[in-house]
Design a protein around this motif. Sequence first.
Motif, mmCIF file in Angstrom:
data_model
loop_
_atom_site.group_PDB
_atom_site.id
_atom_site.type_symbol
_atom_site.label_atom_id
_atom_site.label_comp_id
_atom_site.label_asym_id
_atom_site.label_seq_id
_atom_site.Cartn_x
_atom_site.Cartn_y
_atom_site.Cartn_z
ATOM 1 N N ILE A 316 0.321 -1.123 -0.198
ATOM 2 C CA ILE A 316 0.405 -0.074 0.090
ATOM 3 C C ILE A 316 1.041 1.014 -0.124
ATOM 4 O O ILE A 316 0.727 2.110 -0.779
ATOM 5 N N ASN A 319 2.657 1.742 -3.761
ATOM 6 C CA ASN A 319 2.079 1.675 -4.309
ATOM 7 C C ASN A 319 1.594 3.387 -4.089
ATOM 8 O O ASN A 319 1.545 4.492 -4.831
ATOM 9 N N LEU A 407 -5.050 -1.270 -7.577
ATOM 10 C CA LEU A 407 -5.280 -2.675 -6.941
ATOM 11 C C LEU A 407 -5.927 -4.163 -6.413
ATOM 12 O O LEU A 407 -5.104 -5.188 -5.646
ATOM 13 N N SER A 410 -2.360 -5.470 -7.392
ATOM 14 C CA SER A 410 -0.995 -5.778 -6.278
ATOM 15 C C SER A 410 -1.885 -7.312 -5.598
ATOM 16 O O SER A 410 -0.878 -7.601 -4.621
#
Length: 422
Positions: A316, A319, A407, A410
């Motif tokens: 997170i 990113n 998302l 990932s």
Amino acid sequence: MAMILFFLLISLFLIGVPIAFSLGLASAVTVWHGDLMPMVVVAQQLIASVNSFPLMAIPFFILAGYLMQGGGISKRLVDFSNTLVGSMTGGLAMVAIVTSLFFAAISGSGAATTAAIGAILIPAMLAKGYPGGYAAANQAASGALGVIIPPSIPLILYGIAANVSVGDMFIAGILPGILVTLSLLVFAYFFAKANGLGGNEKSSWTEVLRAGRKAILAILMPVIILGGIYGGIFTPTEAAVIAVVYSFLVGFVIYREIKLSSLVDILKQSAVTTAVVLSIIAAAGLYGRILQRLRVPNMISEYVMSAIDSPLLFIILANMLLLMAGMFIEAAAAILIFVPILLPIAIGFGFDPVHFGIIMVVNLAMGMFTPPVGLNLFVASQISKIGIARLSWAVLPFVGIVLINLLLISLLPFLSTWLPSL
């Protein structure tokens, strides 16, 4: 010394110094001030950063993209895509997305895709009644497919920087690229339905086949390139040379839309673009060498591994960092700066290097159409004559769509690793 390096870079960015010069100046001043190495090594490292056989693929793919753009390829791809999806609700917006997908697999460049396809379809969408902001934003976001779908210059750079097979990176980008494309198509349908924007008249099978026959040479190009790479016939660098020869023969000999006079302009444009990209790569290579000399990646890696114990939290934060970097820094520079810092941490948390590379490239692709300095936004703005401020608001739904895709990419590693594993 590390603080001086970062402070100088940020300061040069803020006053508007071009990326390559910012990286080079910050590096040179740090070397001189800290007496880290003889100054002659600065010049040697700049040359060493671009003295790479895999990097030779970049100028050839750039030239191939310009040859295809000048050879009438974009018009034929638009016509073919129009026969496939043009009759659906939101057909013209879908044509822009599907054509960008095809063209992205040829040019490997987001800006080239936006310019080549947008010049045809943005005016067509405006004439059909699409809101100007949406038409330009749709093309700017679709053009970003150029750096996700192989062959892609950022995928080549990541493969070199991370010491990962460029062929693996190419094939890993296929499923994420298709996922983003399908998401954009779904949004185009619902946007058109909500705004009463219908499609064109349905094409007959004869018209589909006729348009397909005219576009077949363009569609075959990525098939030949990727098939040759994965079939072990040639390397990605050799594939780039084949792409140049193929695109020249198609545009000059078969379609006959490239004239000798226009060929000179194509070579000039390719040379300028190549010089810009390779200058950034050279300066970023020097910057990365100094980071390694100062042990910055090691220190950051040790700190993060001790402070964060969750792979989810790391990805997170990574990113968020990459998204912010993509908003301000050109993709080539961002890859060469952040790969040495983030990749060792990602591997420490169990991330596959290929999977992490796709995460990084999708982030930087989104940066191409995200304010304030998204290159695709400026290209689309110039074509549509719509101001950047208005376009920045119109593109926000597309940023949200790609964020959702990011998302998924990932959290679902198989989207990136399944095809290479075969």
